[in-house]
Motif scaffolding. Structure first.
Motif, short mmCIF file in Angstrom:
data_model
loop_
_atom_site.label_atom_id
_atom_site.label_comp_id
_atom_site.label_asym_id
_atom_site.label_seq_id
_atom_site.Cartn_x
_atom_site.Cartn_y
_atom_site.Cartn_z
N GLY A 190 -1.18 -7.67 59.95
CA GLY A 190 -2.06 -8.40 60.85
C GLY A 190 -1.36 -8.83 62.13
N CYS A 191 -0.08 -9.19 62.03
CA CYS A 191 0.68 -9.58 63.22
C CYS A 191 0.83 -8.41 64.18
CB CYS A 191 2.05 -10.11 62.80
SG CYS A 191 2.02 -11.74 62.02
N LEU A 224 7.30 -9.95 66.41
CA LEU A 224 8.60 -10.29 65.84
C LEU A 224 8.45 -11.23 64.65
CD1 LEU A 224 10.76 -10.79 69.08
CD2 LEU A 224 10.87 -8.88 67.45
N SER A 225 7.46 -12.12 64.70
CA SER A 225 7.22 -13.00 63.56
C SER A 225 6.79 -12.19 62.34
CB SER A 225 6.14 -14.04 63.89
OG SER A 225 6.57 -14.90 64.91
N GLY A 226 5.93 -11.19 62.55
CA GLY A 226 5.53 -10.33 61.44
C GLY A 226 6.71 -9.58 60.86
N THR A 227 7.59 -9.08 61.73
CA THR A 227 8.77 -8.38 61.25
C THR A 227 9.68 -9.31 60.45
OG1 THR A 227 8.71 -6.85 63.12
CG2 THR A 227 10.81 -7.08 61.98
N ALA A 228 9.81 -10.56 60.90
CA ALA A 228 10.64 -11.53 60.17
C ALA A 228 10.04 -11.87 58.82
CB ALA A 228 10.81 -12.80 61.01
N ILE A 229 8.72 -11.96 58.74
CA ILE A 229 8.07 -12.18 57.45
C ILE A 229 8.37 -11.01 56.50
CG2 ILE A 229 5.81 -12.27 56.30
CD1 ILE A 229 4.79 -13.84 58.73
N SER A 230 8.26 -9.80 57.02
CA SER A 230 8.54 -8.61 56.22
C SER A 230 9.99 -8.57 55.76
CB SER A 230 8.20 -7.35 57.02
OG SER A 230 8.54 -6.19 56.32
N ALA A 231 10.91 -9.10 56.61
CA ALA A 231 12.32 -9.08 56.25
C ALA A 231 12.63 -9.94 55.03
CB ALA A 231 13.16 -9.55 57.44
N VAL A 232 11.76 -10.91 54.74
CA VAL A 232 11.89 -11.68 53.50
C VAL A 232 11.14 -10.99 52.36
CG1 VAL A 232 11.40 -13.88 52.38
CG2 VAL A 232 12.18 -13.84 54.76
N ALA A 233 9.92 -10.56 52.65
CA ALA A 233 9.03 -10.05 51.60
C ALA A 233 9.50 -8.72 51.04
CB ALA A 233 7.61 -9.93 52.14
N LEU A 234 9.91 -7.80 51.91
CA LEU A 234 10.23 -6.46 51.44
C LEU A 234 11.46 -6.41 50.54
CD1 LEU A 234 9.15 -3.60 51.61
CD2 LEU A 234 10.55 -3.24 53.65
N PRO A 235 12.61 -7.04 50.92
CA PRO A 235 13.74 -7.05 49.99
C PRO A 235 13.41 -7.72 48.66
CG PRO A 235 14.46 -7.68 52.19
CD PRO A 235 12.97 -7.66 52.21
N TRP A 236 12.63 -8.82 48.72
CA TRP A 236 12.29 -9.51 47.47
C TRP A 236 11.39 -8.65 46.60
CZ3 TRP A 236 14.81 -13.54 45.72
CH2 TRP A 236 14.32 -14.17 44.57
N PHE A 237 10.47 -7.93 47.22
CA PHE A 237 9.59 -7.03 46.47
C PHE A 237 10.40 -5.95 45.75
CE2 PHE A 237 7.12 -2.99 46.64
CZ PHE A 237 6.17 -3.29 45.68
N LEU A 295 0.03 -0.54 66.70
CA LEU A 295 -1.05 -0.15 65.80
C LEU A 295 -0.54 0.75 64.68
CD1 LEU A 295 -4.24 0.58 67.95
CD2 LEU A 295 -3.82 -1.30 66.36
N VAL A 296 0.36 1.68 65.01
CA VAL A 296 0.94 2.55 63.98
C VAL A 296 1.71 1.72 62.96
CG1 VAL A 296 2.58 4.42 63.54
CG2 VAL A 296 1.03 4.55 65.51
N SER A 297 2.50 0.75 63.43
CA SER A 297 3.24 -0.12 62.51
C SER A 297 2.29 -0.89 61.61
CB SER A 297 4.10 -1.11 63.31
OG SER A 297 5.10 -0.45 64.05
N ALA A 298 1.17 -1.36 62.17
CA ALA A 298 0.20 -2.11 61.38
C ALA A 298 -0.38 -1.26 60.26
CB ALA A 298 -0.91 -2.63 62.29
N LEU A 299 -0.74 -0.02 60.56
CA LEU A 299 -1.32 0.85 59.55
C LEU A 299 -0.33 1.14 58.42
CD1 LEU A 299 -3.21 3.38 61.86
CD2 LEU A 299 -4.22 1.61 60.40
N ALA A 300 0.92 1.40 58.78
CA ALA A 300 1.93 1.70 57.76
C ALA A 300 2.22 0.47 56.90
CB ALA A 300 3.21 2.20 58.42
N ALA A 301 2.29 -0.71 57.53
CA ALA A 301 2.55 -1.94 56.78
C ALA A 301 1.39 -2.26 55.83
CB ALA A 301 2.79 -3.10 57.73
N ALA A 302 0.16 -2.06 56.30
CA ALA A 302 -1.00 -2.34 55.46
C ALA A 302 -1.09 -1.38 54.28
CB ALA A 302 -2.28 -2.26 56.29
N ALA A 303 -0.54 -0.19 54.43
CA ALA A 303 -0.61 0.80 53.35
C ALA A 303 0.21 0.39 52.13
CB ALA A 303 -0.14 2.16 53.87
N SER A 323 2.52 -11.16 51.88
CA SER A 323 3.32 -11.30 53.09
C SER A 323 3.33 -10.01 53.89
CB SER A 323 4.76 -11.69 52.72
OG SER A 323 4.79 -12.92 52.02
N LEU A 324 3.37 -8.86 53.22
CA LEU A 324 3.35 -7.59 53.93
C LEU A 324 2.00 -7.36 54.60
CD1 LEU A 324 5.27 -5.38 51.34
CD2 LEU A 324 6.12 -6.28 53.52
N ALA A 325 0.91 -7.84 53.99
CA ALA A 325 -0.40 -7.74 54.63
C ALA A 325 -0.46 -8.61 55.88
CB ALA A 325 -1.49 -8.16 53.64
#
Length: 441
Positions: free
Chosen positions: A187-188, A31-44, A91-99, A181-183
């Motif tokens: 990792g999370c 959930l912490s990783g998802t919250a980080i993405s919730a800031v990073a992705l819209p800003w990106f 694991l699937v979420s991690a691979l897609a986020a890292a891509a 942040s997405l990387a």
């Protein structure tokens, strides 16, 4: 596949951490990783396209698969076992986020490709989140922890993630950019997958009822799948309180999605506060919500649930929208978000305890999947509608309209007769989990 009742399960349990600790730890990091993405992705998206509408479209493409896949994954979670579903989907979420950062570094990340990747993340997150939720009541039983306290601790973890994630995300974006942040998000997800796979016993969440389906149910074949899915729908139709909760939460989730994915980022950009302000608001809200959740975890079983529930929504809803519309000083904005977060901290423990009490254990995965998916059905539209509305009418009118809709929805819903059952459910808190749900009504 997880096996039920294996001979070495007691030994496995002795070798692992306490089950509730393992589930909560996995929830915390994912959930912490998802919250980080919730800031990073819209800003990106805002930084690279300058479009509020495209920012909303990205949120739509992530949350639509989340809702749809979660809706239909309940029978799979109940039958396969939530432990297996949790670590594989993380694991699937991690691979897609890292891509995302990888393809951007290779100059291969077009906007359509980004939409596909966020859709894959959403599709994997849906059953992954469901699987962790399903393991909470069994983990509480194994650790001999009262159900309301376990639900409260789960709420604390969610709020901690909502505190740490946005603060970390805002800081990472400000210092290193959104792709870093997405990387970290990827990792999370990897860490959450490892926690579930390594620390929890193989039989976790895989009940004897799931291992031995009734005659004619046919396991997970086509007929068996739809029979299991139909059982969840039939159960919800017979629970007016749960249906009313689902509908009300559905409306507030739509408004919250537009607020977090579009309205706050646009406000941060127009006000000149930048991405650090997004993280600061999220951190203050989450920290206050942690306090509310901790209080609820200790005292919720002594309080009238209906009063706590609607007071929490009164604080957590409309004030956030109105203070941004008023262009208030940052100190006032932070104070309002802190009060809202404290009120929101009481909502999760009340809702979690009611759901765990009223839903039979063998139906927990599929009923939670249907109910949560319906409650989140508007989430994909939240960002899309908010982005379109801001483009057409401007930020302030949209904030005022959304705040008014939040207030009306949460207060009018409380006038319905079904909400009396919220307090009645509290009187069975001392019984075994789900005992009430198994009794004839």
């Amino acid at each position: 596949m997880d096996g039920a009742g294996s001979a070495d399960e007691p030994e496995a349990e002795r070798r692992t951490v306490r089950p509730l600790h393992g589930v909560l730890a996995a929830m915390a990091v994912s959930l912490s990783g998802t919250a980080i993405s919730a800031v990073a992705l819209p800003w990106f998206v805002l930084a690279t396209t300058g479009s509020a509408a495209r920012t909303g479209l990205v949120a739509f493409c992530e949350m639509t698969p989340y809702v749809v896949v979660k809706l239909f994954s309940g029978p799979l979670v109940d039958r396969t076992g939530p432990r297996t579903v949790s670590w594989t989907t993380d694991l699937v979420s991690a691979l897609a986020a890292a891509a995302v950062p990888l393809l951007h570094a290779l100059d291969l990340l077009s906007f359509p490709v980004l939409l596909v990747l966020v859709a894959l993340i959403g599709a994997a997150r849906g059953p992954g989140d469901l699987a962790k939720e399903v393991m909470i009541p069994e983990a509480a039983e194994r650790d001999r922890i009262p159900l309301e306290r376990a639900a409260g601790l789960s709420g604390v973890i969610e709020r901690l993630a909502a505190t740490v994630g946005p603060a970390a995300g805002g800081s990472l974006v400000a210092l290193f950019g959104p792709l870093t942040s997405l990387a970290v998000n990827a990792g999370c997800f990897v860490l959450g997958s490892l926690i579930i796979a390594v620390t929890l016993p193989r039989g976790m969440g895989y009940t004897a009822e799931a291992a031995q389906p009734p005659d004619g149910e046919g396991g997970l074949g086509e007929a068996g799948y739809w029979r299991r899915f139909g059982e969840a729908l039939a159960f919800l139709r017979g629970e007016p309180l749960l249906l009313t909760i689902v509908v009300m939460i559905g409306v507030t989730n739509l408004l919250d999605a537009g607020f977090s994915t579009v309205l706050i980022p646009v406000w941060a950009r127009q006000s000149g506060n930048g991405p650090a302000a997004i993280g600061l608001l999220g951190g203050v809200t989450g920290a206050a919500a942690v306090g509310g959740s901790l209080v609820a975890a200790v005292y919720a079983h002594r309080l009238r649930r209906r009063a706590v529930f609607f007071a929490g929504f009164l604080l957590a809803g409309a004030p956030r929208f109105l203070v941004l519309a008023a262009d208030a000083p940052m100190g006032v904005v932070l104070a309002v978000f802190a009060v809202s977060g404290f009120g929101a901290g009481f909502l999760g423990p009340v809702l979690g305890a009611v759901l765990y009490e009223r839903i039979p254990r063998r139906l927990l995965g599929r009923v939670n999947a249907v109910g949560d998916s319906v409650a989140r059905a508007g989430v994909p539209l939240g960002g899309l509608l908010a982005g379109t509305a801001v483009t057409a009418a401007g930020l302030v009118p949209v904030l005022l309209a959304a705040g008014a809709a939040y207030f009306v929805t949460t207060n009018l819903a409380g006038l319905r007769r079904e909400w009396r059952e919220l307090d009645r459910a509290g009187r069975v808190a001392g019984r075994k989990p789900n005992q009430r749900a198994h009794q004839g009504r």
